[in-house]
Design a protein around this motif. Structure first.
Motif, PDB file in Angstrom:
ATOM      1  N   LEU A 398       0.840  -1.196   0.000  1.00  0.00           N
ATOM      2  CA  LEU A 398       0.000   0.000   0.000  1.00  0.00           C
ATOM      3  C   LEU A 398       0.878   1.251   0.000  1.00  0.00           C
ATOM      4  O   LEU A 398       1.066   1.918   1.018  1.00  0.00           O
ATOM      5  CB  LEU A 398      -0.936  -0.027   1.210  1.00  0.00           C
ATOM      6  CG  LEU A 398      -1.810  -1.281   1.296  1.00  0.00           C
ATOM      7  CD1 LEU A 398      -2.674  -1.241   2.538  1.00  0.00           C
ATOM      8  CD2 LEU A 398      -2.654  -1.452   0.042  1.00  0.00           C
ATOM      9  N   TYR A 399       1.396   1.557  -1.183  1.00  0.00           N
ATOM     10  CA  TYR A 399       2.298   2.690  -1.331  1.00  0.00           C
ATOM     11  C   TYR A 399       1.555   3.891  -1.917  1.00  0.00           C
ATOM     12  O   TYR A 399       0.451   3.761  -2.473  1.00  0.00           O
ATOM     13  CB  TYR A 399       3.482   2.340  -2.232  1.00  0.00           C
ATOM     14  CG  TYR A 399       4.288   1.137  -1.766  1.00  0.00           C
ATOM     15  CD1 TYR A 399       4.261   0.697  -0.440  1.00  0.00           C
ATOM     16  CD2 TYR A 399       5.089   0.428  -2.664  1.00  0.00           C
ATOM     17  CE1 TYR A 399       5.004  -0.395  -0.013  1.00  0.00           C
ATOM     18  CE2 TYR A 399       5.842  -0.668  -2.252  1.00  0.00           C
ATOM     19  CZ  TYR A 399       5.787  -1.085  -0.928  1.00  0.00           C
ATOM     20  OH  TYR A 399       6.519  -2.171  -0.511  1.00  0.00           O
ATOM     21  N   GLY A 400       2.170   5.051  -1.805  1.00  0.00           N
ATOM     22  CA  GLY A 400       1.584   6.267  -2.353  1.00  0.00           C
ATOM     23  C   GLY A 400       2.636   7.139  -2.993  1.00  0.00           C
ATOM     24  O   GLY A 400       3.817   6.802  -3.034  1.00  0.00           O
ATOM     25  N   THR A 420       4.816   4.759  -8.653  1.00  0.00           N
ATOM     26  CA  THR A 420       4.164   4.111  -7.513  1.00  0.00           C
ATOM     27  C   THR A 420       3.592   2.759  -7.908  1.00  0.00           C
ATOM     28  O   THR A 420       3.697   1.781  -7.158  1.00  0.00           O
ATOM     29  CB  THR A 420       3.054   5.017  -6.947  1.00  0.00           C
ATOM     30  OG1 THR A 420       3.640   6.216  -6.433  1.00  0.00           O
ATOM     31  CG2 THR A 420       2.282   4.324  -5.839  1.00  0.00           C
ATOM     32  N   SER A 462       3.824  -0.863   3.758  1.00  0.00           N
ATOM     33  CA  SER A 462       3.508   0.543   3.559  1.00  0.00           C
ATOM     34  C   SER A 462       4.796   1.344   3.368  1.00  0.00           C
ATOM     35  O   SER A 462       5.899   0.817   3.475  1.00  0.00           O
ATOM     36  CB  SER A 462       2.700   1.079   4.739  1.00  0.00           C
ATOM     37  OG  SER A 462       3.398   0.884   5.951  1.00  0.00           O
ATOM     38  N   MET A 463       4.627   2.617   3.095  1.00  0.00           N
ATOM     39  CA  MET A 463       5.767   3.477   2.768  1.00  0.00           C
ATOM     40  C   MET A 463       6.750   3.585   3.928  1.00  0.00           C
ATOM     41  O   MET A 463       6.350   3.743   5.088  1.00  0.00           O
ATOM     42  CB  MET A 463       5.271   4.872   2.399  1.00  0.00           C
ATOM     43  CG  MET A 463       4.428   4.947   1.144  1.00  0.00           C
ATOM     44  SD  MET A 463       5.368   4.726  -0.381  1.00  0.00           S
ATOM     45  CE  MET A 463       6.145   6.331  -0.570  1.00  0.00           C
ATOM     46  N   HIS A 587      -2.767   5.040  -3.534  1.00  0.00           N
ATOM     47  CA  HIS A 587      -3.035   6.133  -2.600  1.00  0.00           C
ATOM     48  C   HIS A 587      -2.846   5.640  -1.172  1.00  0.00           C
ATOM     49  O   HIS A 587      -3.646   5.938  -0.287  1.00  0.00           O
ATOM     50  CB  HIS A 587      -4.454   6.677  -2.777  1.00  0.00           C
ATOM     51  CG  HIS A 587      -4.702   7.314  -4.110  1.00  0.00           C
ATOM     52  ND1 HIS A 587      -5.969   7.599  -4.576  1.00  0.00           N
ATOM     53  CD2 HIS A 587      -3.844   7.722  -5.086  1.00  0.00           C
ATOM     54  CE1 HIS A 587      -5.885   8.156  -5.776  1.00  0.00           C
ATOM     55  NE2 HIS A 587      -4.603   8.242  -6.104  1.00  0.00           N
ATOM     56  N   SER A 588      -1.815   4.824  -0.965  1.00  0.00           N
ATOM     57  CA  SER A 588      -1.504   4.267   0.360  1.00  0.00           C
ATOM     58  C   SER A 588      -2.650   3.441   0.913  1.00  0.00           C
ATOM     59  O   SER A 588      -2.885   3.413   2.124  1.00  0.00           O
ATOM     60  CB  SER A 588      -1.125   5.391   1.333  1.00  0.00           C
ATOM     61  OG  SER A 588       0.017   6.077   0.863  1.00  0.00           O
TER      62      SER A 588
END
Length: 609
Positions: A398-400, A420, A462-463, A587-588
């Motif tokens: 779940l990256y942004g 992304t 995640s980021m 969008h994360s």
């Protein structure tokens, strides 16, 4: 190897602008405004409508989708869900009147997704839906800061809240770019996608040997448009509305042609009757409480009908064909009566099971869908949904995007959705290696410690700093540029395959891309993404909207039904399909949802085992 393109910087840097889901309120207001909306249209849009005032056709589409999805893997949160009592009209600048209706979904009075229904063939009947989170208008309302007059759906995943004076108060999903110079006649010719592959010349068994991996770039098809195109940013929301039809007409027509198949099928099924096959059931969502029903027609004596209370506490009507007459289509009419509301009639045709040919299930050489005969849609009856996921929701990274000035982003805009999307796909593959997936086990090097080249590490969910380093490196490989008119980062489809440069000296995996240079939807591109998800069990990057966004698709579903078509006295049966992708927006984790399965781009990852 970096490829050069002959197009102007303004073209390259505005293509696929990658909205990031944040409010965009910085457009200038120095362009003459369009005339105000009609008074009755303005009044309607100031507040949501009671669900009883929504056109019956739109209400049934939303209610039926909710009932069809209840208790399924496609909507795991909707076991006890209900539609909210208010519905929000949405507009599109090139559509007269209401273009969409947004139905919010509630679980114990808590927002749990939404269903957006089109009012006509300008878009798919179900244009966008999600089983979790706030609806687009709820999100916009929370960020607008002022009273919202009108909501717009301006692109596949782009929404705008407008104020009383016509000003844009908030935007989610980013705004599409202005397109000048597209030739509508190009739609009448063959749509030739471009295929770009990185082919290993030196295969390696394990990523410990990544420094030995060599691949060459192979291109089949036009790499850039042959007609002069100019894509720029809009100077204001008012300018976008005024120029919307002219700018997007060819791409909007491409979408309409894709969507018309479903609308035509719906109309034919209503005219000839929904198919109800012996031994199968049809479940009708009831639009209002305390409904009563009556069956009539020759088929009524072969059908059992029962009112059933759902887990949400509302009722549905379950029809079961217990018998039939071989070779005969038996008409059935179901009249449903609602206290204080107009009745509705739904037509069916009762069919014998043995009238179905098993040959209908054979695979086709053109790559079209294939179903077992018992699941095949018959004479207007939708088959059950066939759903495939590339792994679980928990496998998704779940990256942004990174905003300007957020390290290591040194640009004047967001880092872009193209980078992304590749980060999430490479991270997914790296996770598979760590989980012992035999297809990916040797490709553990796609993500390394801190996004560098050295020690092995598992791509985080995640980021973090390492993911930011990976995304920024990818951003530079795919030549993302800043749009001078807003803060979106943009990536041309013919540069997306350069993500393979990130894999060099890290992994023996390679990428391939497939796209239409004009942004038109193409069947073969949808099938590329479908096959990656359904057959290879690998997510695929797709292109949505008016050359706007690259989400990562990891779910695919389809269903079919066969309708009778007639011209004069000649009739035949034709099977049509409804298809959707489930996308990770980049969008994360926010806004992941189901959308119509049209695309102008498909990006794939291969382990090369």
């Amino acid at each position: 190897m970096k490829k050069k393109n002959s197009w102007t910087a303004v073209f390259a840097l505005t293509l696929a602008g990658c909205g990031v889901g944040d409010p965009q309120t910085d457009l200038a207001a120095d362009v003459p405004q369009r005339p105000e909306p009609r008074a009755e249209q303005l009044l309607m849009s100031r507040q949501a409508l009671p669900i009883t005032r929504v056109p019956r056709e739109s209400y049934r589409l939303a209610a039926q989708l909710l009932e069809d999805m209840r208790g399924t893997e496609s909507a795991p949160t909707w076991g006890s869900a209900l539609l909210a009592p208010d519905v929000q009209p949405l507009y599109r600048p090139d559509v007269l009147g209401v273009a969409y209706y947004e139905f919010r979904v509630l679980v114990r009075d808590r927002s749990m997704g939404f269903i957006i229904v089109s009012t006509g063939s300008h878009d798919y009947p179900i244009a966008h839906w999600s089983f979790e989170g706030l609806s687009p208008t709820e999100t916009l309302t929370r960020t607008a800061g002022k009273a919202v007059t009108t909501f717009y759906k301006v692109d596949a995943l782009s929404y705008v809240a407008e104020g009383l004076e016509g000003e844009m108060l908030a935007n989610m999903g980013g705004l599409p770019h202005r397109i000048v110079g597209q030739d509508p006649a190009a739609l009448e010719g063959p749509i030739t996608p471009t295929d770009v592959s990185w082919v290993p010349e030196v295969a390696i068994a394990d990523d410990r040997e990544a420094s030995r991996a060599v691949a060459r770039r192979v291109v089949d098809g036009p790499s850039t448009p042959t007609q002069p195109l100019e894509l720029t940013g809009w100077r204001s929301w008012q300018e976008l509305k005024a120029g919307y039809r002219e700018s997007y007409a060819p791409i909007a027509e491409s979408l309409k042609r894709q969507a018309e198949e479903e609308w035509t099928t719906d109309a034919l099924a209503r005219d000839s009757g929904e198919g109800l096959v012996e031994g199968r059931t049809a479940e009708l969502a009831l639009l209002y409480p305390q409904a009563e029903f009556r069956l009539s027609g020759e088929g009524s004596q072969f059908v059992r009908a029962q009112l059933v209370t759902t887990s949400a506490g509302n009722q549905k009507l379950v029809l079961t064909a217990v018998a039939a007459k071989p070779g005969v289509e038996l008409p059935l009419t179901v009249d449903i009566y609602y206290p204080g509301a107009p009745a509705e009639s739904v037509r069916f045709v009762v069919l014998a099971r043995e009238d179905v040919s098993p040959e209908a299930s054979t695979s086709k050489s053109d790559g079209s869908e294939s179903l077992h005969w018992a699941d095949q849609g018959l004479l207007g009856a939708w088959s059950p949904w066939s759903t495939s996921f590339a792994g679980s929701h928990a496998n998704q990274r779940l990256y942004g995007q990174m905003s300007s000035g957020t390290g290591p982003n040194t640009s004047g805009c967001y880092s872009g959705c193209g980078a992304t999307a590749w980060s999430m796909l490479f991270g997914w593959g790296d996770l598979q290696a760590s989980l012992g997936n035999p297809t990916w086990a040797k490709r553990w090097g796609m993500y390394r410690a801190n996004g560098g080249y050295d020690a092995d590490a598992v791509a985080p969910a995640s980021m973090d700093t390492g993911v930011r380093n990976m995304t920024w490196e990818l951003r530079n490989h795919v030549d993302t540029f800043c749009n001078p008119f807003n803060d979106n980062g943009a990536t041309a489809p013919w540069n997306m395959d350069e993500a393979n440069g990130y894999l060099k000296n890290r992994s023996g995996a390679t990428v391939s891309t497939h796209y239409n240079v004009l942004g038109y939807h193409a069947t073969r591109l949808r099938e590329r993404a479908r096959d990656s998800i359904k057959d290879r069990k690998v997510p695929a990057i797709i292109g949505t909207g008016w050359l706007t966004h690259y989400p990562l698709a990891y779910g695919y579903r389809f269903r079919s039904r066969t309708v009778k078509k007639c011209v004069l006295f000649i009739c035949w049966k034709d099977t049509e399909y409804q298809r959707q992708f489930y996308v990770n927006q980049g969008h994360s984790g926010y806004g992941n949802s189901w959308i119509g399965a049209g695309t102008w781009f498909a990006g794939e990852l291969s382990p090369n085992n």
